[in-house]
Design a protein around this motif. Structure first.
Motif, PDB file in Angstrom:
ATOM      1  N   ARG A 136      31.612  52.989  39.681  1.00 23.33           N
ATOM      2  CA  ARG A 136      32.513  52.811  40.824  1.00 23.33           C
ATOM      3  C   ARG A 136      31.738  52.080  41.908  1.00 23.33           C
ATOM      4  NH1 ARG A 136      37.003  56.112  40.540  1.00 23.33           N
ATOM      5  NH2 ARG A 136      36.908  57.652  38.887  1.00 23.33           N
ATOM      6  N   LEU A 137      32.089  50.839  42.141  1.00 19.71           N
ATOM      7  CA  LEU A 137      31.397  50.032  43.139  1.00 19.71           C
ATOM      8  C   LEU A 137      31.937  50.333  44.534  1.00 19.71           C
ATOM      9  CD1 LEU A 137      31.412  46.575  41.326  1.00 19.71           C
ATOM     10  CD2 LEU A 137      29.471  48.124  41.591  1.00 19.71           C
ATOM     11  N   ARG A 138      31.053  50.484  45.478  1.00 21.11           N
ATOM     12  CA  ARG A 138      31.441  50.610  46.880  1.00 21.11           C
ATOM     13  C   ARG A 138      31.420  49.222  47.494  1.00 21.11           C
ATOM     14  NH1 ARG A 138      29.848  56.227  49.136  1.00 21.11           N
ATOM     15  NH2 ARG A 138      29.684  57.388  47.199  1.00 21.11           N
ATOM     16  N   ALA A 139      32.181  49.038  48.542  1.00 21.99           N
ATOM     17  CA  ALA A 139      32.314  47.716  49.162  1.00 21.99           C
ATOM     18  C   ALA A 139      30.963  47.138  49.563  1.00 21.99           C
ATOM     19  CB  ALA A 139      33.240  47.790  50.360  1.00 21.99           C
ATOM     20  N   GLY A 169      36.188  36.831  32.992  1.00 25.60           N
ATOM     21  CA  GLY A 169      37.581  36.845  32.565  1.00 25.60           C
ATOM     22  C   GLY A 169      38.437  35.876  33.348  1.00 25.60           C
ATOM     23  N   GLU A 170      38.288  35.907  34.674  1.00 24.27           N
ATOM     24  CA  GLU A 170      39.080  35.050  35.561  1.00 24.27           C
ATOM     25  C   GLU A 170      38.550  35.204  36.978  1.00 24.27           C
ATOM     26  OE1 GLU A 170      43.145  36.351  35.892  1.00 24.27           O
ATOM     27  OE2 GLU A 170      42.555  38.450  35.936  1.00 24.27           O
ATOM     28  N   PRO A 171      38.840  34.239  37.861  1.00 28.56           N
ATOM     29  CA  PRO A 171      38.451  34.409  39.265  1.00 28.56           C
ATOM     30  C   PRO A 171      39.145  35.646  39.842  1.00 28.56           C
ATOM     31  CG  PRO A 171      39.028  32.129  38.836  1.00 28.56           C
ATOM     32  CD  PRO A 171      39.426  32.918  37.613  1.00 28.56           C
ATOM     33  N   GLN A 172      38.414  36.396  40.672  1.00 22.51           N
ATOM     34  CA  GLN A 172      38.961  37.614  41.256  1.00 22.51           C
ATOM     35  C   GLN A 172      38.457  37.792  42.678  1.00 22.51           C
ATOM     36  OE1 GLN A 172      39.219  41.221  38.798  1.00 22.51           O
ATOM     37  NE2 GLN A 172      37.979  40.123  37.295  1.00 22.51           N
ATOM     38  N   HIS A 173      39.219  38.515  43.477  1.00 20.51           N
ATOM     39  CA  HIS A 173      38.769  38.905  44.809  1.00 20.51           C
ATOM     40  C   HIS A 173      38.030  40.231  44.688  1.00 20.51           C
ATOM     41  CE1 HIS A 173      42.059  41.827  45.038  1.00 20.51           C
ATOM     42  NE2 HIS A 173      42.847  40.859  44.571  1.00 20.51           N
ATOM     43  N   GLY A 174      37.403  40.650  45.773  1.00 24.86           N
ATOM     44  CA  GLY A 174      36.543  41.834  45.744  1.00 24.86           C
ATOM     45  C   GLY A 174      37.187  43.073  45.162  1.00 24.86           C
ATOM     46  N   TYR A 175      38.379  43.421  45.644  1.00 26.63           N
ATOM     47  CA  TYR A 175      39.023  44.640  45.137  1.00 26.63           C
ATOM     48  C   TYR A 175      39.340  44.508  43.650  1.00 26.63           C
ATOM     49  CZ  TYR A 175      42.116  48.630  44.674  1.00 26.63           C
ATOM     50  OH  TYR A 175      42.685  49.809  44.256  1.00 26.63           O
ATOM     51  N   GLY A 176      39.723  43.306  43.217  1.00 22.28           N
ATOM     52  CA  GLY A 176      39.985  43.077  41.792  1.00 22.28           C
ATOM     53  C   GLY A 176      38.726  43.299  40.962  1.00 22.28           C
ATOM     54  N   VAL A 177      37.589  42.860  41.481  1.00 26.40           N
ATOM     55  CA  VAL A 177      36.314  43.073  40.779  1.00 26.40           C
ATOM     56  C   VAL A 177      36.015  44.564  40.678  1.00 26.40           C
ATOM     57  CG1 VAL A 177      33.816  42.713  40.880  1.00 26.40           C
ATOM     58  CG2 VAL A 177      35.362  40.819  41.413  1.00 26.40           C
ATOM     59  N   VAL A 178      36.211  45.289  41.778  1.00 31.14           N
ATOM     60  CA  VAL A 178      35.966  46.739  41.777  1.00 31.14           C
ATOM     61  C   VAL A 178      36.808  47.416  40.702  1.00 31.14           C
ATOM     62  CG1 VAL A 178      36.318  48.868  43.116  1.00 31.14           C
ATOM     63  CG2 VAL A 178      35.236  46.874  44.178  1.00 31.14           C
ATOM     64  N   GLU A 179      38.082  47.082  40.646  1.00 30.28           N
ATOM     65  CA  GLU A 179      38.986  47.696  39.668  1.00 30.28           C
ATOM     66  C   GLU A 179      38.627  47.285  38.239  1.00 30.28           C
ATOM     67  OE1 GLU A 179      41.622  49.980  40.172  1.00 30.28           O
ATOM     68  OE2 GLU A 179      40.462  50.139  42.023  1.00 30.28           O
ATOM     69  N   ASP A 180      38.273  46.029  38.042  1.00 29.99           N
ATOM     70  CA  ASP A 180      37.923  45.545  36.704  1.00 29.99           C
ATOM     71  C   ASP A 180      36.637  46.202  36.205  1.00 29.99           C
ATOM     72  OD1 ASP A 180      38.520  44.101  34.424  1.00 29.99           O
ATOM     73  OD2 ASP A 180      37.790  42.189  35.208  1.00 29.99           O
ATOM     74  N   VAL A 181      35.646  46.329  37.087  1.00 31.21           N
ATOM     75  CA  VAL A 181      34.397  47.004  36.704  1.00 31.21           C
ATOM     76  C   VAL A 181      34.676  48.449  36.317  1.00 31.21           C
ATOM     77  CG1 VAL A 181      32.214  47.892  37.628  1.00 31.21           C
ATOM     78  CG2 VAL A 181      32.816  45.469  37.928  1.00 31.21           C
ATOM     79  N   LEU A 182      35.553  49.100  37.038  1.00 30.47           N
ATOM     80  CA  LEU A 182      35.924  50.478  36.704  1.00 30.47           C
ATOM     81  C   LEU A 182      36.539  50.541  35.304  1.00 30.47           C
ATOM     82  CD1 LEU A 182      35.918  53.312  37.979  1.00 30.47           C
ATOM     83  CD2 LEU A 182      38.210  52.821  38.833  1.00 30.47           C
ATOM     84  N   ARG A 183      37.407  49.579  34.977  1.00 27.66           N
ATOM     85  CA  ARG A 183      38.025  49.533  33.641  1.00 27.66           C
ATOM     86  C   ARG A 183      36.989  49.210  32.563  1.00 27.66           C
ATOM     87  NH1 ARG A 183      42.229  47.219  36.462  1.00 27.66           N
ATOM     88  NH2 ARG A 183      41.429  45.119  36.148  1.00 27.66           N
TER      89      ARG A 183
END
Length: 106
Positions: free
Chosen positions: A35-38, A14-28
Motif C-alpha cells: 500500500r503506497l502512501r502519497a 501497462g498504460e500511462p496512469q496518474h498517482g492514484y491510479g498507480v497506487v490502486e494498480d500496485v495494490l492489485r
C-alpha cells in the motif's frame, strides 16, 4: 531495485496512469501486500523521472486539481525487464534449492 519501485514501473508498463491510479494498480499487482502512501509514491515518481525511467504523459485539471499522468520510457522498460529477469533467476535458484532440501528430508 526495491519492491515499491519495481511495482510502480510494472504498473506504468501497462498504460500511462496518474498517482492514484498507480497506487490502486500496485495494490492489485501485489495482491494487497503493498500500500503506497502519497509521500512515498511521489518521492519514487520524482526519482524515476530524474533517472529517465518514466516521463510525464499528460496533465489535466479535474475538479480544480492538476492530475499528472506518467508513462514508462524505453529505458524504464529495459530496467524493468532486467529486474524481472534477475528476480526470475533468483526464484529459480531458490526453487532448485528447495527441491534439494525436500529430497534430503524425505
Amino acid at each position: 531495485m526495491n519492491e515499491q519501485t519495481f511495482l510502480i514501473l510494472t504498473a506504468l508498463a501497462g498504460e500511462p496512469q496518474h498517482g492514484y491510479g498507480v497506487v490502486e494498480d500496485v495494490l492489485r499487482i501485489s495482491e494487497g501486500r503493498v500500500r503506497l502512501r502519497a509521500g512515498t509514491l511521489y518521492g519514487v515518481l520524482d526519482r524515476l523521472r530524474t533517472d529517465g525511467l518514466i516521463e510525464v504523459d499528460r496533465e489535466e485539471v479535474v475538479q480544480s486539481r492538476l492530475r499528472r499522468y506518467y508513462r514508462l520510457t524505453g529505458l524504464g522498460a529495459e530496467r524493468l525487464a532486467d529486474e524481472t529477469a534477475r528476480l526470475r533467476r533468483n526464484a529459480n535458484a531458490a526453487a532448485a534449492r528447495l527441491r534439494l532440501f525436500a529430497e534430503g528430508t524425505a
